[in-house]
Design a protein around this motif. Structure first.
Motif, mmCIF file in Angstrom:
data_model
loop_
_atom_site.group_PDB
_atom_site.id
_atom_site.type_symbol
_atom_site.label_atom_id
_atom_site.label_comp_id
_atom_site.label_asym_id
_atom_site.label_seq_id
_atom_site.Cartn_x
_atom_site.Cartn_y
_atom_site.Cartn_z
ATOM 1 N N ASP A 279 68.162 0.346 65.842
ATOM 2 C CA ASP A 279 69.254 1.074 65.196
ATOM 3 C C ASP A 279 70.302 1.536 66.216
ATOM 4 O OD1 ASP A 279 70.456 1.929 62.827
ATOM 5 O OD2 ASP A 279 69.770 3.988 63.125
ATOM 6 N N ILE A 280 70.684 0.615 67.112
ATOM 7 C CA ILE A 280 71.708 0.902 68.112
ATOM 8 C C ILE A 280 72.695 -0.261 68.149
ATOM 9 C CG2 ILE A 280 70.215 2.342 69.555
ATOM 10 C CD1 ILE A 280 69.845 -0.081 71.403
ATOM 11 N N TRP A 281 73.829 -0.054 68.827
ATOM 12 C CA TRP A 281 74.786 -1.131 69.039
ATOM 13 C C TRP A 281 75.259 -1.110 70.478
ATOM 14 C CZ3 TRP A 281 80.010 0.230 69.976
ATOM 15 C CH2 TRP A 281 80.374 1.536 69.676
ATOM 16 N N LEU A 282 75.668 -2.281 70.964
ATOM 17 C CA LEU A 282 76.072 -2.448 72.347
ATOM 18 C C LEU A 282 77.536 -2.849 72.403
ATOM 19 C CD1 LEU A 282 73.051 -4.564 73.699
ATOM 20 C CD2 LEU A 282 73.213 -2.090 73.438
ATOM 21 N N SER A 283 78.241 -2.329 73.389
ATOM 22 C CA SER A 283 79.633 -2.694 73.639
ATOM 23 C C SER A 283 79.717 -3.377 75.000
ATOM 24 C CB SER A 283 80.528 -1.454 73.611
ATOM 25 O OG SER A 283 80.130 -0.512 74.598
ATOM 26 N N GLY A 284 80.341 -4.541 75.029
ATOM 27 C CA GLY A 284 80.453 -5.309 76.267
ATOM 28 C C GLY A 284 81.889 -5.435 76.720
ATOM 29 N N GLY A 285 82.189 -4.873 77.874
ATOM 30 C CA GLY A 285 83.498 -5.003 78.504
ATOM 31 C C GLY A 285 83.294 -5.142 79.996
ATOM 32 N N SER A 286 83.951 -4.301 80.776
ATOM 33 C CA SER A 286 83.691 -4.309 82.215
ATOM 34 C C SER A 286 82.342 -3.681 82.533
ATOM 35 C CB SER A 286 84.801 -3.569 82.966
ATOM 36 O OG SER A 286 84.891 -2.219 82.522
ATOM 37 N N ASP B 290 67.807 4.468 78.885
ATOM 38 C CA ASP B 290 68.325 3.918 80.143
ATOM 39 C C ASP B 290 68.480 2.404 79.979
ATOM 40 O OD1 ASP B 290 69.277 3.809 82.686
ATOM 41 O OD2 ASP B 290 67.356 4.132 83.689
ATOM 42 N N ILE B 291 69.341 1.817 80.780
ATOM 43 C CA ILE B 291 69.524 0.367 80.791
ATOM 44 C C ILE B 291 69.456 -0.105 82.235
ATOM 45 C CG2 ILE B 291 72.057 0.557 80.773
ATOM 46 C CD1 ILE B 291 71.993 -2.055 79.037
ATOM 47 N N LEU C 145 77.142 7.441 66.929
ATOM 48 C CA LEU C 145 78.212 7.158 67.892
ATOM 49 C C LEU C 145 78.082 7.954 69.180
ATOM 50 C CD1 LEU C 145 81.146 7.063 65.329
ATOM 51 C CD2 LEU C 145 79.543 5.271 65.952
ATOM 52 N N ASP C 146 76.850 8.338 69.496
ATOM 53 C CA ASP C 146 76.577 8.963 70.787
ATOM 54 C C ASP C 146 76.365 7.869 71.821
ATOM 55 O OD1 ASP C 146 76.507 11.592 69.658
ATOM 56 O OD2 ASP C 146 74.479 11.161 68.924
ATOM 57 N N LEU C 147 76.986 8.003 72.994
ATOM 58 C CA LEU C 147 76.739 7.072 74.097
ATOM 59 C C LEU C 147 75.393 7.417 74.714
ATOM 60 C CD1 LEU C 147 77.693 4.808 75.992
ATOM 61 C CD2 LEU C 147 78.823 6.566 77.381
ATOM 62 N N LEU C 148 74.427 6.517 74.554
ATOM 63 C CA LEU C 148 73.067 6.773 75.037
ATOM 64 C C LEU C 148 72.939 6.494 76.525
ATOM 65 C CD1 LEU C 148 71.138 5.139 72.062
ATOM 66 C CD2 LEU C 148 71.775 7.545 72.373
ATOM 67 N N CYS C 149 73.574 5.410 76.989
ATOM 68 C CA CYS C 149 73.557 5.056 78.414
ATOM 69 C C CYS C 149 74.521 3.906 78.624
ATOM 70 C CB CYS C 149 72.148 4.663 78.891
ATOM 71 S SG CYS C 149 71.392 3.308 77.947
ATOM 72 N N LYS C 150 74.866 3.651 79.869
ATOM 73 C CA LYS C 150 75.704 2.491 80.170
ATOM 74 C C LYS C 150 75.464 2.046 81.602
ATOM 75 C CE LYS C 150 79.989 4.693 81.742
ATOM 76 N NZ LYS C 150 81.467 4.680 81.598
ATOM 77 N N ILE D 225 85.385 6.519 60.366
ATOM 78 C CA ILE D 225 84.450 7.593 60.676
ATOM 79 C C ILE D 225 84.737 8.174 62.050
ATOM 80 C CG2 ILE D 225 82.009 8.122 61.048
ATOM 81 C CD1 ILE D 225 81.389 5.908 59.011
ATOM 82 N N GLN D 226 85.020 7.285 62.983
ATOM 83 C CA GLN D 226 85.325 7.753 64.332
ATOM 84 C C GLN D 226 86.066 6.665 65.090
ATOM 85 O OE1 GLN D 226 82.178 9.896 66.258
ATOM 86 N NE2 GLN D 226 82.974 9.551 68.313
ATOM 87 N N ARG D 227 86.832 7.083 66.082
ATOM 88 C CA ARG D 227 87.523 6.155 66.984
ATOM 89 C C ARG D 227 87.063 6.487 68.394
ATOM 90 N NH1 ARG D 227 93.380 6.018 68.821
ATOM 91 N NH2 ARG D 227 93.889 3.815 69.155
ATOM 92 N N VAL D 228 86.280 5.581 68.968
ATOM 93 C CA VAL D 228 85.715 5.799 70.304
ATOM 94 C C VAL D 228 86.754 5.373 71.336
ATOM 95 C CG1 VAL D 228 83.759 5.360 71.820
ATOM 96 C CG2 VAL D 228 83.441 5.305 69.330
ATOM 97 N N THR D 229 87.112 6.275 72.245
ATOM 98 C CA THR D 229 88.246 6.038 73.151
ATOM 99 C C THR D 229 87.891 6.130 74.626
ATOM 100 O OG1 THR D 229 88.865 8.378 73.068
ATOM 101 C CG2 THR D 229 89.861 6.924 71.429
ATOM 102 N N CYS D 230 86.608 6.140 74.953
ATOM 103 C CA CYS D 230 86.216 6.408 76.343
ATOM 104 C C CYS D 230 86.041 5.147 77.185
ATOM 105 C CB CYS D 230 84.922 7.215 76.368
ATOM 106 S SG CYS D 230 83.530 6.388 75.565
ATOM 107 N N PHE D 231 86.556 4.005 76.722
ATOM 108 C CA PHE D 231 86.348 2.750 77.441
ATOM 109 C C PHE D 231 87.381 2.582 78.555
ATOM 110 C CE2 PHE D 231 84.759 2.120 73.128
ATOM 111 C CZ PHE D 231 83.448 1.736 73.393
ATOM 112 N N GLN D 232 86.923 2.022 79.682
ATOM 113 C CA GLN D 232 87.796 1.787 80.831
ATOM 114 C C GLN D 232 88.485 0.432 80.758
ATOM 115 O OE1 GLN D 232 88.334 4.298 83.104
ATOM 116 N NE2 GLN D 232 87.092 5.412 81.593
#
Length: 449
Positions: A135-142, A200-201, A151-156, A115-122
């Motif tokens: 109804d959200i998901w979280l991505s954990g990296g740096s 917000d987080i 697939l909208d980035l709500l906040c980080k 459906i989509q490839r999210v590429t904005c990660f550092q």
């Protein structure tokens, strides 16, 4: 001369495995490198992923390969299913996959379409978590990102650490707990309101109770969660106020009689006490500690059963089965089944004080001088008895999935997936199909001439 530590013997089981139902197996081949992840999609399907960057969707009953998802250019680092909302039947079952190529792929599990490839990660995303209620998901990296189903980035958050977030769990109050090195960071999600239109987080608290990197993090229930570290620290936390409710450690400080180098020689290697994985039920925490398995009772606040050498190498994954059974898999290539059995302990039997003394950790020369306490009368303890040994993989078994109706699925560094089947059940299914076919062909009750 320093005393030599005696290595505990590995428990074995013979060919007579009456309680092991998995007597048939299907070998599934599709990957070209280590298969590290298995994720359940529904009662009939699962997905596999690993170092070849490919995701494969399988039929859990037949072992048929249903879909092959390609799009990542490096190894997969996290996989999670994103189920549709109960109120929205039109929504598809999504699969989220993170990769060392610093992307997250979002896939339709029914069609195999990306459906989509999210590429904005550092940096590489190391963990993914779905908060189904929001109804959200979280991505954990740096950093920690919050995304919706579209697939909208709500906040980080801002940059947290170069090492990144290694594990995430949802806790009450719209909060999540994130393991970052040896720190446990509590974040609160702020949902939109009439006054505040955006998500917000907020970082609420940093907890520094661990002495080394946190390797495992799991929810116990609605009010508590547990963390385990590289040096054998097990901490039980209150999920509402984030205070430590129980704390058990092993220490490495030298004694006056021995210098530091001698002391280390007497102790187990730190790798032997790394807490690699947890699973929990209402009464117990089941911990994979190095090569051993331990059952910690939440009410008694002590270990009630253990197998110090359950495997030849580090245990990577454990999970519960019905009927007080447990399964473990290890770097030694074995998958083993255990049963928790109750036994009565003698009233006068002394037990060393302290959690890790029961586990056999710490300095051996202190055992003689430690105070002991007597158990209360008729205290029930348990044992972990080996009831099954599943030998099929030729290399490290990374994890497994249990399907009540279809068997057990394991994945390995040997590039293979094995679907272990209940032999008695499969034999019954084959007999039923044969019976039905004979009946359809009229061969079951042939007419007399």
């Amino acid at each position: 001369m320093l005393p030599r530590l005696k290595k505990a013997a590995l428990q074995t089981i013979g060919e007579d495995q009456g309680q092991n139902p998995y007597t048939e197996l299907l070998v599934l081949e599709a990957h070209r490198d280590i298969v590290r992840f298995l994720v359940r999609l529904d009662d009939f399907r699962f997905a596999s992923a690993g170092d070849d960057g490919i995701i494969v969707v399988w039929n859990a009953q037949t072992g048929e390969k249903l879909l092959e998802l390609r799009g990542h250019t490096q190894k997969i680092t996290a996989v999670i299913a994103f189920p549709p909302l109960d109120s929205c039947e039109a929504s598809s079952q999504l699969l989220l996959t993170a990769s060392a190529d610093r992307t997250v792929g979002v896939w339709d599990c029914d069609t195999g379409r990306q459906i989509q490839r999210v590429t904005c990660f550092q940096s590489t995303v190391k963990c993914l978590t779905v908060l189904q209620r929001l109804d959200i998901w979280l991505s954990g990296g740096s950093d920690l990102g919050v995304w919706n189903r579209n697939l909208d980035l709500l906040c980080k958050t801002s940059h947290l650490s170069d090492t990144g977030i290694s594990a995430l769990v949802e806790i009450p109050g719209n909060c999540v707990a994130a393991a970052v090195g040896r720190e446990l960071i509590i974040f609160r999600l702020v949902t939109p309101t009439e006054e505040l239109l955006e998500w917000d987080i907020i970082e609420v608290k940093r907890l520094l109770d661990h002495q080394d990197n946190i390797l495992s993090l799991a929810n116990i229930n609605d009010t508590g969660f547990v963390t385990g570290s590289h040096v054998g620290e097990l901490l039980i936390w209150d999920a509402l106020d984030w205070t430590v409710q129980a704390c058990e450690r092993t220490f490495w400080s030298p004694t006056p009689q021995l210098d530091a180098q001698q002391e280390i020689k007497l102790c187990q290697k730190q790798n032997d006490i790394s807490i690699n994985h947890f699973t929990c039920d209402e009464e117990n925490i089941f911990a994979a500690v190095g090569r051993g398995l331990y059952v910690y009772n939440l009410q008694l606040k002590r270990v009630i059963a253990c197998q110090k050498t359950a495997h030849d190498s580090n245990i990577l994954h454990i999970d519960k089965l019905p009927n007080r059974q447990l399964i473990s898999c290890s770097e030694d290539g074995a998958v083993r089944m255990w049963e928790v059995r109750e036994k009565q302990q003698l009233a006068a039997e002394p037990v060393p004080t302290g959690f890790f003394n029961m586990w056999g950790f710490g300095r051996v020369n202190k055992q003689a001088s430690q105070p002991v306490k007597k158990q209360e009368e008729n205290v029930t303890t348990c044992s972990l008895e080996l009831i099954g040994d599943l030998i099929g993989h030729s290399s490290s078994v990374e994890m497994f999935l249990y399907f009540e109706d279809h068997g057990l699925v394991t994945c390995s560094a040997d590039h293979l997936i094995i679907l272990w089947k209940n032999g008695e059940r499969e034999s019954g299914v084959r007999s039923l199909k044969l019976f039905q076919k004979l009946e359809e062909n009229g061969d079951l009750y042939p007419e007399s001439s």
